[in-house]
Design a protein around this motif. Structure first.
Motif, PDB file in Angstrom:
ATOM      1  N   GLN A   1      -0.796   4.338  -0.029  1.00  7.40           N
ATOM      2  CA  GLN A   1      -1.628   5.342   0.620  1.00  7.40           C
ATOM      3  C   GLN A   1      -2.579   4.664   1.603  1.00  7.40           C
ATOM      4  O   GLN A   1      -2.591   3.439   1.735  1.00  7.40           O
TER       5      GLN A   1
ATOM      6  N   GLN B   1      -8.915   4.401  -1.915  1.00  4.60           N
ATOM      7  CA  GLN B   1      -7.532   4.788  -1.614  1.00  4.60           C
ATOM      8  C   GLN B   1      -7.411   6.306  -1.634  1.00  4.60           C
ATOM      9  O   GLN B   1      -7.899   6.957  -2.556  1.00  4.60           O
TER      10      GLN B   1
ATOM     11  N   GLN C   1      -5.662   2.965   2.633  1.00  3.20           N
ATOM     12  CA  GLN C   1      -6.463   2.102   1.765  1.00  3.20           C
ATOM     13  C   GLN C   1      -7.533   1.372   2.580  1.00  3.20           C
ATOM     14  O   GLN C   1      -7.284   0.919   3.695  1.00  3.20           O
TER      15      GLN C   1
ATOM     16  N   ASP D   1      -4.758   9.730  -0.022  1.00  6.38           N
ATOM     17  CA  ASP D   1      -3.651  10.228   0.790  1.00  6.38           C
ATOM     18  C   ASP D   1      -4.264  10.940   1.996  1.00  6.38           C
ATOM     19  O   ASP D   1      -5.025  11.894   1.826  1.00  6.38           O
TER      20      ASP D   1
ATOM     21  N   ASP E   1      -4.633  14.676   2.295  1.00  7.69           N
ATOM     22  CA  ASP E   1      -5.646  15.378   1.512  1.00  7.69           C
ATOM     23  C   ASP E   1      -6.970  15.518   2.258  1.00  7.69           C
ATOM     24  O   ASP E   1      -7.896  16.160   1.754  1.00  7.69           O
TER      25      ASP E   1
ATOM     26  N   ASP F   1      -2.710   1.164   6.431  1.00  6.25           N
ATOM     27  CA  ASP F   1      -1.942   2.393   6.257  1.00  6.25           C
ATOM     28  C   ASP F   1      -0.837   2.144   5.234  1.00  6.25           C
ATOM     29  O   ASP F   1      -0.766   1.076   4.618  1.00  6.25           O
ATOM     30  N   ARG F   2       0.021   3.108   5.015  1.00 10.05           N
ATOM     31  CA  ARG F   2       1.051   2.990   3.991  1.00 10.05           C
ATOM     32  C   ARG F   2       2.097   1.946   4.369  1.00 10.05           C
ATOM     33  O   ARG F   2       2.392   1.748   5.542  1.00 10.05           O
TER      34      ARG F   2
ATOM     35  N   ILE G   1       1.200   8.439  10.644  1.00 12.17           N
ATOM     36  CA  ILE G   1       1.129   7.934   9.285  1.00 12.17           C
ATOM     37  C   ILE G   1       1.661   6.518   9.123  1.00 12.17           C
ATOM     38  O   ILE G   1       1.176   5.753   8.292  1.00 12.17           O
TER      39      ILE G   1
ATOM     40  N   THR H   1       0.830  -1.195   0.000  1.00 11.46           N
ATOM     41  CA  THR H   1       0.000   0.000   0.000  1.00 11.46           C
ATOM     42  C   THR H   1       0.869   1.252   0.000  1.00 11.46           C
ATOM     43  O   THR H   1       1.798   1.383   0.783  1.00 11.46           O
TER      44      THR H   1
END
Length: 265
Positions: free
Chosen positions: A27, A78, A29, A80, A83, A58-59, A98, A25
């Motif tokens: 971003q 998905q 998701q 970011d 955003d 998570d990422r 994050i 991943t």
């Protein structure tokens, strides 16, 4: 379906279109299962997702889809997380979390999960509307999901996760080549034996067996999306024998390349 400017990406997956194997991943998701079930490993831990359940990622999470029902259907969202809110808020509520929230399975019978699942369904419905406020509504709803998620206990990244990521990326980036065990192990900075142990731990497979799966996934895309002959597909994947390619493809996809093309075009 894709939202303008790819701020929020929404895709539909079925048992036929969901590729078996590792992904990573990039971003925030969300996998929202709406029909059937799927067996998946996340960082080596196996989970079975049934209709009505969801998986939050998570990422940098390593997922491996192992099996899906023929009736399986899933919506993947998905985005970011930066955003989802203004920069000052993101500094407080995204940056510190994050890469510490890992993954989380939502089940409708678990206390507190039902409300989050309902919010996820609202996200999808919002994006399906022909409305000037669809993106705004979905963004606000995803911010609520993010708020729920960051309140969970932090997760420590697993030992060896970055090594595994490098090896998987290398295999996918060279899926038209015949890779050796030495090639893959070198990318991870491991011995051949250690490399094999990594793939067994994270995906219950061997490095070279996974190489074949990835190459046959490439073959499936070529058969589905182009009309080039089977012999040319074999040639692009560096098979010197068409019969060997057909045997390998059938072993992975349970049907010959021609039967696969007929079923998927």
């Amino acid at each position: 379906m894709n939202v303008e400017e790819n701020m929020i990406d929404v895709q539909s997956w079925t048992g036929r279109t969901m590729e078996i194997g590792f992904t990573m991943t990039a971003q925030f998701q969300i996998w929202l299962v709406t029909q059937g079930e799927v067996e998946v490993r996340v960082n080596g831990t196996r989970s079975r997702l049934r209709a009505g359940m969801a998986l939050l990622l998570d990422r940098g999470q390593i997922t491996k889809v192992e099996r899906t029902d023929d009736s399986f259907h899933m919506t993947m969202v998905q985005v970011d997380p930066f955003d989802l809110m203004a920069a000052p808020l993101a500094d407080c509520y995204v940056t510190p979390f994050i890469e510490t929230i890992g993954h989380h399975v939502l089940h409708p019978t678990e206390p507190g999960h039902k409300a989050v699942l309902e919010t996820l369904h609202k996200v999808v419905r919002s994006l399906q509307k022909d409305s000037a406020f669809a993106l705004l509504d979905a963004t606000l709803q995803l911010a609520v999901v993010w708020r729920y998620w960051i309140q969970r206990p932090p997760v420590t990244r697993l030992h060896g996760q970055e090594r595994m990521q490098r090896m998987i990326s290398y295999i996918h980036d060279h899926d038209t080549m015949k890779l050796s065990l030495e090639d893959i192990a070198a990318v991870g900075g491991l011995s051949r034996a250690e490399c094999c142990r990594y793939f067994t731990k994270w995906g219950d497979t061997s490095p070279l067996a996974y190489v074949q799966v990835v190459r046959m996934q490439r073959a499936a895309r070529l058969l589905r999306d182009t009309d080039i002959p089977v012999a040319e597909v074999a040639n692009r994947l560096a098979f010197t024998s068409v019969s060997h390619f057909v045997q390998t493809f059938k072993k992975v996809h349970n049907r010959t390349p021609l039967a696969f093309r007929k079923l998927n075009t």
